[in-house]
Design an enzyme around this catalytic site. Structure first.
Site, PDB file in Angstrom:
ATOM      1  N   SER A   1       0.850  -1.192   0.000  1.00 54.90           N
ATOM      2  CA  SER A   1       0.000   0.000   0.000  1.00 54.90           C
ATOM      3  C   SER A   1       0.883   1.237   0.000  1.00 54.90           C
ATOM      4  CB  SER A   1      -0.898   0.024   1.237  1.00 54.90           C
ATOM      5  OG  SER A   1      -1.525   1.285   1.383  1.00 54.90           O
TER       6      SER A   1
ATOM      7  N   TYR B   1      -1.722  -0.666  10.341  1.00 54.54           N
ATOM      8  CA  TYR B   1      -1.885  -1.166   8.973  1.00 54.54           C
ATOM      9  C   TYR B   1      -0.669  -0.790   8.128  1.00 54.54           C
ATOM     10  CZ  TYR B   1      -3.723  -1.645   4.226  1.00 54.54           C
ATOM     11  OH  TYR B   1      -3.898  -1.977   2.900  1.00 54.54           O
TER      12      TYR B   1
END
Length: 253
Positions: free
Chosen positions: A147, A160
């Site tokens: 990501s 995350y």
């Protein structure tokens, strides 16, 4: 297109979003695709039906990741499906796409949630690669989905982001290990990408997110799937251990 004709692929978390688009694209390129899901069997079967409706080949396989026995369960289903469709258990392409978001801010993250995110987003991909090494063919492909959040400060999703930063380290180390077998290992990092979240039904929110990209739009799952497909193709043979920014220029500053 038939660049992947005769190849087999496993795409984790492929009942929706980027995973689904990737499964559809790899099947369109000729691969037999194992569509992995955790709980939404209907969505996985719909993905399989869409692939078959387009002339491709696919089957669904279920396993909850991040729990004891997850890799064994997944590969039991995978190998059974591969044998049924090909007569062998050889795997050519592994796409580690499955993951969970969340975690909240540094103040809100609990040890239990921290462990859960790392179990699904980091531990599972590591051991899936480890297990897949016995099945992967010469010249195989591994693509890990990270990501763009791993490269920017996002205190609201720090845990995350940490997991995705850890995932990125899988590529160079496994790339070095598997290079003698012609197997490439790479990381693809999407940015804001349209999914089934209700936030994408809010035009103002979408416009705000679009401003993060140099192209002034949010990403579509197919934008990322096309990058994965390149790495999985014969044309990606000379790229390994790499980090590919698929954020639409969101990391340019």
């Amino acid at each position: 297109m038939s660049t992947l004709m005769g190849k087999t692929a496993l795409v984790t978390g492929s009942s929706r979003g980027i995973g689904r688009a990737t499964a559809v694209r790899l099947a369109r390129d000729g691969a037999l695709v194992a569509v992995h899901y955790t709980a939404n069997k209907d969505a996985a079967e719909e993905t399989v039906s869409a692939i078959r409706g387009g002339g491709g080949r696919a089957f669904a396989v279920r396993a909850e990741l991040g729990v004891p026995g997850d890799v064994d369960e997944l590969f039991a289903g995978l190998e059974a499906g591969l044998v049924e469709h090909t007569g062998a258990t050889a795997l050519d392409i592994l796409v580690n796409n499955a993951g969970v978001m969340g975690g909240g801010s540094a103040q809100e993250t609990t040890p239990e949630l921290f462990d859960r995110l790392f179990a699904v987003n980091v531990k599972a991909p590591f051991f899936l690669i480890q297990r897949a090494m016995a099945n992967l063919s010469e010249g195989g492909r591994i693509v890990n989905i990270s990501s763009g959040l791993s490269r920017i400060a996002s205190p609201g999703v720090v845990t995350y982001a940490l997991t995705k930063g850890a995932v990125e380290h899988l590529a160079p180390h496994f790339a070095k290990l598997l290079a003698p077998r012609g197997i490439t290992v790479n990381t693809v990092a999407p940015g804001v990408t349209r999914n089934d979240s209700p936030v994408f039904d809010n035009a103002d929110a979408v416009a705000e997110m679009a401003r993060m990209s140099a192209f002034d739009r949010v990403g579509e799952p197919e934008d990322v799937a096309d990058v994965v497909a390149f790495l999985a193709s014969p044309q990606g043979r000379w790229v390994t251990g790499a980090f590919l920014d698929a954020t639409g220029g969101s990391l340019l500053g």
